[in-house]
Motif scaffolding. Structure first.
Motif, PDB file in Angstrom:
ATOM      1  N   ASP A 347       0.838  -1.194   0.000  1.00  0.00           N
ATOM      2  CA  ASP A 347       0.000   0.000   0.000  1.00  0.00           C
ATOM      3  C   ASP A 347       0.881   1.256   0.000  1.00  0.00           C
ATOM      4  OD1 ASP A 347      -1.734   2.152   0.765  1.00  0.00           O
ATOM      5  OD2 ASP A 347      -3.148   0.669   1.521  1.00  0.00           O
ATOM      6  N   ASN A 348       0.564   2.197  -0.869  1.00  0.00           N
ATOM      7  CA  ASN A 348       1.351   3.424  -0.982  1.00  0.00           C
ATOM      8  C   ASN A 348       1.421   4.196   0.335  1.00  0.00           C
ATOM      9  OD1 ASN A 348       1.957   3.019  -3.680  1.00  0.00           O
ATOM     10  ND2 ASN A 348       0.128   4.104  -4.396  1.00  0.00           N
ATOM     11  N   ALA A 349       0.381   4.046   1.163  1.00  0.00           N
ATOM     12  CA  ALA A 349       0.362   4.757   2.449  1.00  0.00           C
ATOM     13  C   ALA A 349       1.478   4.274   3.370  1.00  0.00           C
ATOM     14  CB  ALA A 349      -0.990   4.556   3.131  1.00  0.00           C
ATOM     15  N   PHE A 350       1.970   3.059   3.127  1.00  0.00           N
ATOM     16  CA  PHE A 350       3.027   2.522   3.975  1.00  0.00           C
ATOM     17  C   PHE A 350       4.419   2.909   3.485  1.00  0.00           C
ATOM     18  CE2 PHE A 350      -0.070  -1.216   4.598  1.00  0.00           C
ATOM     19  CZ  PHE A 350      -0.775  -0.500   5.549  1.00  0.00           C
ATOM     20  N   MET A 351       4.544   3.235   2.207  1.00  0.00           N
ATOM     21  CA  MET A 351       5.870   3.414   1.625  1.00  0.00           C
ATOM     22  C   MET A 351       6.668   4.535   2.289  1.00  0.00           C
ATOM     23  SD  MET A 351       6.204   1.012  -0.480  1.00  0.00           S
ATOM     24  CE  MET A 351       7.778   1.550  -1.121  1.00  0.00           C
ATOM     25  N   ARG A 352       5.979   5.599   2.690  1.00  0.00           N
ATOM     26  CA  ARG A 352       6.695   6.729   3.283  1.00  0.00           C
ATOM     27  C   ARG A 352       7.249   6.388   4.667  1.00  0.00           C
ATOM     28  NH1 ARG A 352       3.439   9.023   7.127  1.00  0.00           N
ATOM     29  NH2 ARG A 352       1.209   8.495   7.027  1.00  0.00           N
ATOM     30  N   ARG A 353       6.838   5.270   5.213  1.00  0.00           N
ATOM     31  CA  ARG A 353       7.264   4.905   6.560  1.00  0.00           C
ATOM     32  C   ARG A 353       8.615   4.174   6.575  1.00  0.00           C
ATOM     33  NH1 ARG A 353       2.122   5.301   9.364  1.00  0.00           N
ATOM     34  NH2 ARG A 353       0.448   5.307   7.826  1.00  0.00           N
ATOM     35  N   PHE A 354       9.118   3.831   5.385  1.00  0.00           N
ATOM     36  CA  PHE A 354      10.390   3.114   5.312  1.00  0.00           C
ATOM     37  C   PHE A 354      11.558   4.091   5.216  1.00  0.00           C
ATOM     38  CE2 PHE A 354       7.366   0.094   3.271  1.00  0.00           C
ATOM     39  CZ  PHE A 354       7.473  -0.928   4.207  1.00  0.00           C
ATOM     40  N   GLN A 355      12.600   3.841   5.999  1.00  0.00           N
ATOM     41  CA  GLN A 355      13.835   4.620   5.834  1.00  0.00           C
ATOM     42  C   GLN A 355      14.651   4.112   4.664  1.00  0.00           C
ATOM     43  OE1 GLN A 355      12.654   3.917   8.859  1.00  0.00           O
ATOM     44  NE2 GLN A 355      13.112   5.548  10.312  1.00  0.00           N
ATOM     45  N   SER A 356      14.440   2.844   4.292  1.00  0.00           N
ATOM     46  CA  SER A 356      15.225   2.272   3.199  1.00  0.00           C
ATOM     47  C   SER A 356      14.363   1.280   2.422  1.00  0.00           C
ATOM     48  CB  SER A 356      16.468   1.563   3.754  1.00  0.00           C
ATOM     49  OG  SER A 356      17.228   0.985   2.719  1.00  0.00           O
ATOM     50  N   VAL A 357      14.472   1.324   1.104  1.00  0.00           N
ATOM     51  CA  VAL A 357      13.788   0.379   0.225  1.00  0.00           C
ATOM     52  C   VAL A 357      14.862  -0.281  -0.644  1.00  0.00           C
ATOM     53  CG1 VAL A 357      12.115   0.090  -1.629  1.00  0.00           C
ATOM     54  CG2 VAL A 357      11.664   1.746   0.203  1.00  0.00           C
ATOM     55  N   ILE A 358      14.996  -1.606  -0.517  1.00  0.00           N
ATOM     56  CA  ILE A 358      16.085  -2.314  -1.179  1.00  0.00           C
ATOM     57  C   ILE A 358      15.510  -3.359  -2.137  1.00  0.00           C
ATOM     58  CG2 ILE A 358      18.162  -3.713  -0.873  1.00  0.00           C
ATOM     59  CD1 ILE A 358      18.417  -2.537   1.935  1.00  0.00           C
ATOM     60  N   LYS A 359      15.906  -3.249  -3.392  1.00  0.00           N
ATOM     61  CA  LYS A 359      15.422  -4.179  -4.404  1.00  0.00           C
ATOM     62  C   LYS A 359      16.382  -5.356  -4.546  1.00  0.00           C
ATOM     63  CE  LYS A 359      13.858  -4.457  -9.212  1.00  0.00           C
ATOM     64  NZ  LYS A 359      13.645  -3.720 -10.482  1.00  0.00           N
ATOM     65  N   PHE A 360      15.827  -6.576  -4.505  1.00  0.00           N
ATOM     66  CA  PHE A 360      16.597  -7.798  -4.713  1.00  0.00           C
ATOM     67  C   PHE A 360      16.225  -8.339  -6.096  1.00  0.00           C
ATOM     68  CE2 PHE A 360      16.910  -7.145  -0.292  1.00  0.00           C
ATOM     69  CZ  PHE A 360      18.005  -7.863   0.180  1.00  0.00           C
ATOM     70  N   GLU A 361      17.140  -8.162  -7.034  1.00  0.00           N
ATOM     71  CA  GLU A 361      16.862  -8.562  -8.406  1.00  0.00           C
ATOM     72  C   GLU A 361      17.289 -10.002  -8.659  1.00  0.00           C
ATOM     73  OE1 GLU A 361      17.347  -4.951 -11.303  1.00  0.00           O
ATOM     74  OE2 GLU A 361      19.129  -5.064 -10.036  1.00  0.00           O
ATOM     75  N   LEU A 362      16.693 -10.620  -9.678  1.00  0.00           N
ATOM     76  CA  LEU A 362      17.189 -11.914 -10.124  1.00  0.00           C
ATOM     77  C   LEU A 362      18.633 -11.735 -10.582  1.00  0.00           C
ATOM     78  CD1 LEU A 362      14.121 -13.219 -12.150  1.00  0.00           C
ATOM     79  CD2 LEU A 362      15.102 -14.299 -10.111  1.00  0.00           C
ATOM     80  N   PRO A 363      19.522 -12.659 -10.230  1.00  0.00           N
ATOM     81  CA  PRO A 363      20.928 -12.488 -10.593  1.00  0.00           C
ATOM     82  C   PRO A 363      21.122 -12.499 -12.107  1.00  0.00           C
ATOM     83  CG  PRO A 363      20.527 -14.692  -9.732  1.00  0.00           C
ATOM     84  CD  PRO A 363      19.289 -13.905  -9.484  1.00  0.00           C
ATOM     85  N   LYS A 364      21.946 -11.576 -12.573  1.00  0.00           N
ATOM     86  CA  LYS A 364      22.299 -11.560 -13.992  1.00  0.00           C
ATOM     87  C   LYS A 364      23.398 -12.584 -14.235  1.00  0.00           C
ATOM     88  CE  LYS A 364      20.887  -6.766 -14.746  1.00  0.00           C
ATOM     89  NZ  LYS A 364      20.193  -6.613 -13.476  1.00  0.00           N
ATOM     90  N   MET A 365      23.805 -12.693 -15.499  1.00  0.00           N
ATOM     91  CA  MET A 365      24.765 -13.729 -15.863  1.00  0.00           C
ATOM     92  C   MET A 365      26.019 -13.671 -14.981  1.00  0.00           C
ATOM     93  SD  MET A 365      27.763 -14.411 -17.646  1.00  0.00           S
ATOM     94  CE  MET A 365      28.478 -15.874 -18.358  1.00  0.00           C
ATOM     95  N   LYS A 366      26.546 -12.467 -14.742  1.00  0.00           N
ATOM     96  CA  LYS A 366      27.766 -12.318 -13.950  1.00  0.00           C
ATOM     97  C   LYS A 366      27.565 -12.835 -12.522  1.00  0.00           C
ATOM     98  CE  LYS A 366      29.039  -8.254 -12.482  1.00  0.00           C
ATOM     99  NZ  LYS A 366      29.566  -6.860 -12.407  1.00  0.00           N
ATOM    100  N   GLU A 367      26.419 -12.475 -11.900  1.00  0.00           N
ATOM    101  CA  GLU A 367      26.157 -12.949 -10.539  1.00  0.00           C
ATOM    102  C   GLU A 367      25.887 -14.446 -10.508  1.00  0.00           C
ATOM    103  OE1 GLU A 367      24.017 -10.019 -11.343  1.00  0.00           O
ATOM    104  OE2 GLU A 367      25.589  -8.707 -10.545  1.00  0.00           O
ATOM    105  N   ARG A 368      25.176 -14.938 -11.539  1.00  0.00           N
ATOM    106  CA  ARG A 368      24.905 -16.381 -11.579  1.00  0.00           C
ATOM    107  C   ARG A 368      26.203 -17.181 -11.639  1.00  0.00           C
ATOM    108  NH1 ARG A 368      20.696 -14.752 -15.219  1.00  0.00           N
ATOM    109  NH2 ARG A 368      21.844 -15.512 -17.044  1.00  0.00           N
TER     110      ARG A 368
END
Length: 441
Positions: A347-368
């Motif tokens: 919910d967008n109402a919750f987003m402002r409550r985070f000090q940090s938002v961290i995206k965990f992406e699927l590993p690309k070829m190099k990470e794999r």
């Protein structure tokens, strides 16, 4: 007879004191408890864990009685029957929960209500306030009452003691609470290191920022005087596909800052009794605050997703439960991590409550490729046919998938006794992993 506690010096005398107080109450049903002439002599009961707990927290008369009564079911199951026989007054049976043997009974909220106030209505109302507000039920999180059936007064619920509090009071030791209906969380740990968490540099950098908060927040607030300017706590959102390292990252943050991490099971919070969710949450957050735990809410979008339209009483209560949880999270002075597969689900109402938002992406070829090379056991020989760079390039797998493939292929190599890992073995394992997820190999 006292069972587990009988070997501890002073404990028998403590329960003798409780019996004398109750016998006095049965003879003085209208007299305020404060006029009871029986004195609790703390020095006399030193040497028992129970006596030491009472002294440590400086429990007053009502608190001592409530605590001792709550222990009856665990350590002195015949207590209420013995008191009734000795006094020739079975009134406490009307205020207790009779067991299936129809002989012994367990205490309820009404049991301590009667011991506190007898038949005095004004005194009983005051005693009700004690149960709702006293620190044994709130701050210390030692006691609580079981839920009652719909329509039954809550005070008739069985008087219970939390398992970790029982361990401290009876044995003088602490235990890590286990996942249960009354404690909806479970500790998570890892033997892995930061080197095992193979992620893009940007993601790792944001995780290090969260680690810095854990290490230096106390200094920032106390020594640098920022306590009055900054809100308590640190709230982080981990979002990304399953198997991309969210749980491992949370575990590592705890491991490298010497803090316990508890994964909150949101499904356990769902209760058929109104108010149960709030009670269990209060217990969880109180314990977490005292121990400075990191709280990790996995699959958070199941609770913090788009607001439910209120169609019936259940929906209304669900939204009330979410609001209560949100209040507890915002007031929590430690770190709270919410994990979601999809950021857009929150919910967008919750987003402002985070000090940090961290995206965990699927590993690309190099990470794999790094994950493959980093995790294949060193003591397993890699056949010249095994082309990890080709595998990493061609097959899109997350970290969890890759670990499953390595495990499966390594077992095959061990079964062959030559401990040689071939390309064919690895492709068979990858094919199995693809089929598990209904993907075309």
């Amino acid at each position: 007879m006292i069972t587990m506690l009988s070997k501890q010096k002073g404990t028998q005398q403590i329960f003798d004191y409780l019996k004398d107080v109750i016998l006095w109450r049965l003879e003085h049903t209208q007299t305020p408890l404060k006029e009871c002439p029986l004195n609790y002599e703390s020095a006399k009961f030193k040497g028992s864990h129970l006596g030491d707990y009472i002294a440590k927290h400086e429990l007053n008369q009502e608190e001592r009685i409530a605590l001792l009564v709550s222990l009856i079911a665990h350590v002195y199951p015949t207590f209420l029957r013995e008191v009734s026989i000795e006094s020739e007054n079975g009134v406490l049976y009307f205020f207790s929960q009779t067991r299936s043997d129809q002989k012994n009974a367990d205490p309820t909220g009404e049991t301590i209500l009667y011991v506190f106030a007898g038949d005095d209505v004004a005194g009983r109302i005051k005693a009700l306030q004690f149960i709702h507000e006293n620190r044994l039920f709130n701050k210390l999180q030692a006691l609580h009452m079981a839920s009652t059936e719909k329509g039954e007064p809550a005070i008739r619920g069985k008087l219970l003691i939390y398992q970790d509090a029982f361990q401290e009071i009876v044995f003088g030791s602490t235990i890590t609470p286990k996942l249960s209906e009354e404690f909806p969380a479970q500790e998570i740990t890892t033997q892995m290191t930061w080197d095992d968490l193979i992620l893009p540099e940007d993601t790792l950098e944001k995780l290090q920022n969260s680690k810095m908060w854990l290490e230096h927040n106390h200094t920032l607030l106390e020594e640098l005087g920022m306590k009055k300017r900054l809100k308590p706590g640190y709230r982080v959102l981990f979002h990304g596909a399953p198997g991309t390292g969210k749980t491992l990252a949370a575990s590592l943050l705890g491991k490298y800052t010497d803090k316990s991490v508890f994964r909150v099971d949101l499904s356990v919070l769902v209760s058929k009794y109104i108010g149960e969710t709030e009670k269990h949450l209060a217990n969880l957050f109180s314990k977490a605050e005292k121990k400075n735990w990191i709280l990790f809410f996995d699959e958070a979008d199941s609770v913090f997703g788009k607001r439910t339209n209120v169609r019936d009483a259940h929906d209304k209560y669900a939204n009330q439960g979410v609001s209560y949880l949100l209040q507890k999270i915002e007031a929590y002075p430690g770190m709270v991590i919410l994990a979601s597969n999809y950021k857009d689900n929150i919910d967008n109402a919750f987003m402002r409550r985070f000090q940090s938002v961290i995206k965990f992406e699927l590993p690309k070829m190099k990470e794999r490729l790094r994950i493959w090379k980093h995790n294949i056991p060193e003591k397993i020989e890699q056949h010249p046919s095994l082309k990890l760079d080709e595998i990493a390039s061609k097959y899109v797998l997350n970290g969890s998938n890759i670990m499953n493939c390595i495990q499966d292929a390594s077992l095959k190599a061990l079964a062959n006794k030559d401990r040689i890992l071939t390309q064919e073995m690895m492709l068979e394992s990858i094919k199995k992993e693809y089929h598990k997820e209904d993907k075309v190999f």
